[in-house]
Structure formats: C-alpha cells, structure tokens
Write an enzyme that holds these catalytic residues in place. Structure first.
Site, PDB file in Angstrom:
ATOM      1  CB  SER A 186      -0.912   0.007   1.228  1.00  0.00           C
ATOM      2  OG  SER A 186      -0.146   0.150   2.423  1.00  0.00           O
ATOM      3  CE  LYS A 187      -2.551   6.517  -2.245  1.00  0.00           C
ATOM      4  NZ  LYS A 187      -3.446   7.684  -2.094  1.00  0.00           N
ATOM      5  NE  ARG A 188       1.302  -0.789   5.983  1.00  0.00           N
ATOM      6  CZ  ARG A 188       0.229  -1.421   5.562  1.00  0.00           C
ATOM      7  NH1 ARG A 188      -0.799  -0.730   5.091  1.00  0.00           N
ATOM      8  NH2 ARG A 188       0.152  -2.742   5.586  1.00  0.00           N
ATOM      9  N   GLY A 208       5.591   3.119   0.252  1.00  0.00           N
ATOM     10  CA  GLY A 208       6.242   3.943  -0.762  1.00  0.00           C
ATOM     11  C   GLY A 208       5.401   3.983  -2.024  1.00  0.00           C
TER      12      GLY A 208
END
Length: 471
Positions: A237-239, A241
C-alpha cells in the site's frame, strides 16, 4: 477456442503495481495463445470513479506498452443492457426485490456475529411481493443446495457450498447495477475465455458462476493471482512507498524493468532473471504462477532498472533522461551531448532520477564538496599537482580537449611530480565533480569542458588555501 482475456480496473485511483501485474499476466496469456486482450473500465461506482483515474490507468497502460486489442469499454455506457438482464432474471424468478430496511440488516448481522455465524442475508424477502414503485434493491436468488467448484488455474480445485453464499444485491435502490452483475454480463457478452485477476476476487467467483449459469452461459476459466506484500508482510500500500505505476515512471524507472520485475513476482523460469517482452510471451504459463503471496523488493527492482539503463540504446535513455534533467533545473542543450553523458554514466545509476543527479556536474557548478572526499583529497599536499594541471590544461586548444590528450596531460604531471596517477587524478576529480566518484577522469574533463574545468580548479585551490589558513 479463441483465447480472450481482459483487464478490468475500477477508475477510483491510479493504476497500482498489483493491477499492472494482473494486466501483464492477462496480456501475456492472450499473446502466447494468439488471442485478444480486452480493456474494460468498471466505472459503476459513480461516487468514486473519476475521469482523472481513467486517464491515470490509460497513461500507465500506455507507458508499460500493454497494448489492448479491444476497448476501452466503459460499464457506465452499458447500464441499459444491465437493466434488461436484471429484468429478465426477475421475470424468470431468478432474482427478487428486497425492501429490508438498514436497521433490520444490521440487527441480523449483529445476531449472526454474536452466534459466530458467517454474516449473510437470510432470504427474508424471497417469497414476498414487493411494490416495485417503493424503494427496494434487487437480489439474485442464489441456489441453496449443492456447491460451486472453482477449477482455478493457479490454485486448483476450490469448493464453495451454496449454503455459505447469500443472495447478493445486483441492483441498488438507486437503480444502478452492482459489480457482480455487470462483470458477469460483460464477461459473457465480450466472450472472455479466461479471467485472470487478484485473489481478493476469489470469493466473488462462485457467486458470479451461479449468475452466469442462471443466464445460460458457460463460465470462463479463472486464475486468481496471489497478492503482493510489502517488506513488512502486509498488503502492499501507500505506506510502503510508491505503488502507482506512473509514480515509478516519474521516479526514473524504465517500463521494461518494471514489467520484468512484475513477472518475477510469483512466476519464474529456472534461474533466469532478465526477460525481454518476447521471452515473457513465449515462456509465461499461468499454471506456473505460485500460490503464495510475493513480497515487493525495491532493491531487486533497482538492480533490474540499472541493468536496463546500462544495456539500452544510449540515445533512447538520453531522450528519457532529458525531462529528469529539467526537473533539477538543467537544460541539457546547454552543455555536453546528453548521449555522451549517458554513455559515461549509465552503469553508475539505478534510476533516471539518480542518473540526472550524478550527471548535474556536467552542466552546472556544484554548491559544496562532499565532506569526506574534500577532507581526504583537497589538502595542501594536493596543491602543486592542481596548480601544474591547471597551467597545462589552460594551454590546450579547445579542439585538443579530447580524452586522449587530457589523459596524457595527467600522466605528464604525475611523472613530473613523481606521483602515482591516483595522487593526481583524485584531487582533480574532487575539484571538478565535488565528490570522489565519476567516470574516467579524462572523460569527466571532456564532458565538463575547458572553461568549467579551469574555474573549478581555481575554486579548489582557494578551498585548499582557506583550509590551510584555518589550520
């Protein structure tokens, strides 16, 4: 049978790497079997679907080079067809209207959860007559007996008891069709033979098979691809990167590197690591995809990207590098030929953004020396060599500013001062580049040019003097 696969993203965000891998697998399967690859935009979520997301998906597909044979088809343009199908199911008694209020459904769910029973609709409205003029949804009448067997091309035989499947909603109260209905209609009418998608859809598959059979269609073959995990073992996910395909492009990755990396997430062919697109098409078999989730490893992607940068046509890399030079305020037309810079630097960079950064010295003076390099090489003991180099380089005509001539000058100074080449070349390199790493010193001087070379040597001499004055 003609093989027809599809990639069917929802335009509620960017094209992420998980979706790109699914698209790649579908593309390769179609290409290997002489079939067609269809692009379908599943935009029935009217609240979350945006034109920007559609553009981002199309942009990502184009950048990756995953050319589709048909489409893009938009589900919002087929609403009338979906309504016809839903009405047919109602007329045949294969679907029914439901006006259960939200409060009742919440109480039912709470009761089932308390009893540790899987939450599912209880069929309360199956036998009721609901006024079609009053607010209601339409539910598919799922079989209550037997089982659905999914013969998954990756996972093998996966059974689902019909008793565990509820009567899912196929038309919302606002009249819009739901995903599980639209995807079934589209897969059937677009004659999709193989559905390759993420394993988060596996639980939808038995429901869709039941709807397909109710409509009199033979289900396609299914292959559910395991998810991609981040380094922490959780879903990517976005966390973790960048996960957007376009973000990787903007970060300086090549499309062939990302494709090569994605195909190796859950699939292999012996010990081979590097695959051209033609090799992917000839070797890829969906049955060889692993059933376990794969972990995203940026270091492996960087290694592949560096390989492709190093072995690609320098002219192409220069073209792709140019906007990255612009991002750091450099006009590559005002300095050495960018192709020559690529030829000198390609093996030193993992991404195009890094290649731009480490090549900036060719076009503009740097602000500061790398502290460790300056401390080691720009010392008073280096002053005689730099002075001598400056004097000899200043005497060179511009037409003689070539690697061979420049190399002879450095050799001559080394011999005159009885120093090895490193004692002369390294202080010169730090003076010209600002750090201790660059291409060969003769190539470096050629790229920087005579005026900038002399100017930077003067600056280094001043730096040495200031350092000596400060003890």
């Amino acid at each position: 049978m003609t093989v027809r696969t599809r990639f069917a993203p929802s335009p509620t965000g960017y094209l992420h790497v998980g979706g790109a891998r699914t698209a790649l697998f579908s593309y390769l399967f179609a290409r290997r079997h002489g079939g067609q690859f269809v692009l379908r935009i599943e935009d029935t979520d009217l609240e979350r679907s945006t034109a920007e997301s559609v553009n981002a998906i199309m942009e990502g597909m184009t950048w990756l080079g995953l050319d589709y044979d048909e489409g893009p088809f938009f589900q919002t343009e087929r609403f009338e067809r979906y309504q016809t199908i839903i009405d047919e199911l109602l007329d045949k008694g294969l679907a029914y209207r439901c006006d259960c209020p939200k409060e009742r459904l919440e109480r039912l769910r709470d009761k089932q959860m308390a009893a540790k029973v899987k939450p599912r609709y209880d069929g309360h409205c199956r036998g009721r007559q609901i006024d079609p003029e009053q607010p209601h949804v339409v539910r598919f009448k799922n079989p209550v007996d037997g089982a659905v067997i999914v013969e998954d091309l990756i996972r093998g035989r996966v059974p689902f008891a019909n008793a565990e499947l509820d009567d899912l909603i196929i038309r919302r109260s606002d009249g819009s069709p739901t995903y599980n209905l639209t995807v079934v209609v589209d897969d059937a009418e677009m004659e999709i033979s193989h559905v390759i998608r993420g394993d988060d859809h596996l639980t939808n598959t038995p429901r869709q098979i039941n709807i397909l059979k109710a409509l009199g269609h033979e289900p396609p073959k299914y292959a559910h691809v395991p998810m991609i995990l981040g380094p922490d073992g959780k879903r990517l996910s976005k966390r973790h990167g960048a996960v957007s395909v376009v973000a990787y492009r903007d970060a300086g990755y090549l499309p062939e590197a990302l494709l090569n990396y994605l195909i190796r997430l859950g699939w292999s062919h012996g010990d081979q690591e590097v695959f051209s697109l033609d090799e992917m098409i000839s070797l890829f078999d969906i049955a060889d995809v692993n059933t376990a989730a794969s972990a995203f490893n940026v270091d492996k992607l960087d290694w592949l990207n560096q390989h492709y940068i190093q072995h690609a046509d320098p002219l192409r890399i220069a073209r792709l590098l140019s906007p990255h030079m612009g991002e750091i305020g450099i006009d590559p037309s005002e300095g050495p030929d960018l192709v020559a810079v690529v030829e000198a630097q390609a093996a030193r960079a993992k991404t195009l953004t890094e290649l731009a950064r480490i090549s900036a010295f060719c076009y503009q003076d740097f602000d500061d020396y790398e502290e460790t390099a300056a401390k080691k090489h720009l010392r008073p003991v280096a002053r005689p060599a730099l002075e001598r180099l400056r004097a000899e380089l200043d005497m060179l005509a511009l037409e003689d500013w070539e690697p061979e001539t420049l190399h002879r000058v450095i050799e001559r100074v080394s011999e005159a001062l009885e120093l090895n080449m490193g004692k002369v070349a390294q202080p010169l390199r730090v003076a010209i580049v600002g750090r201790a790493a660059s291409p060969g010193i003769d190539i470096t001087l050629q790229l920087v040019g005579k005026a900038a070379t002399l100017r930077r040597i003067d600056r280094a001499l001043a730096f040495i003097d200031a350092r000596a004055a400060n003890g």
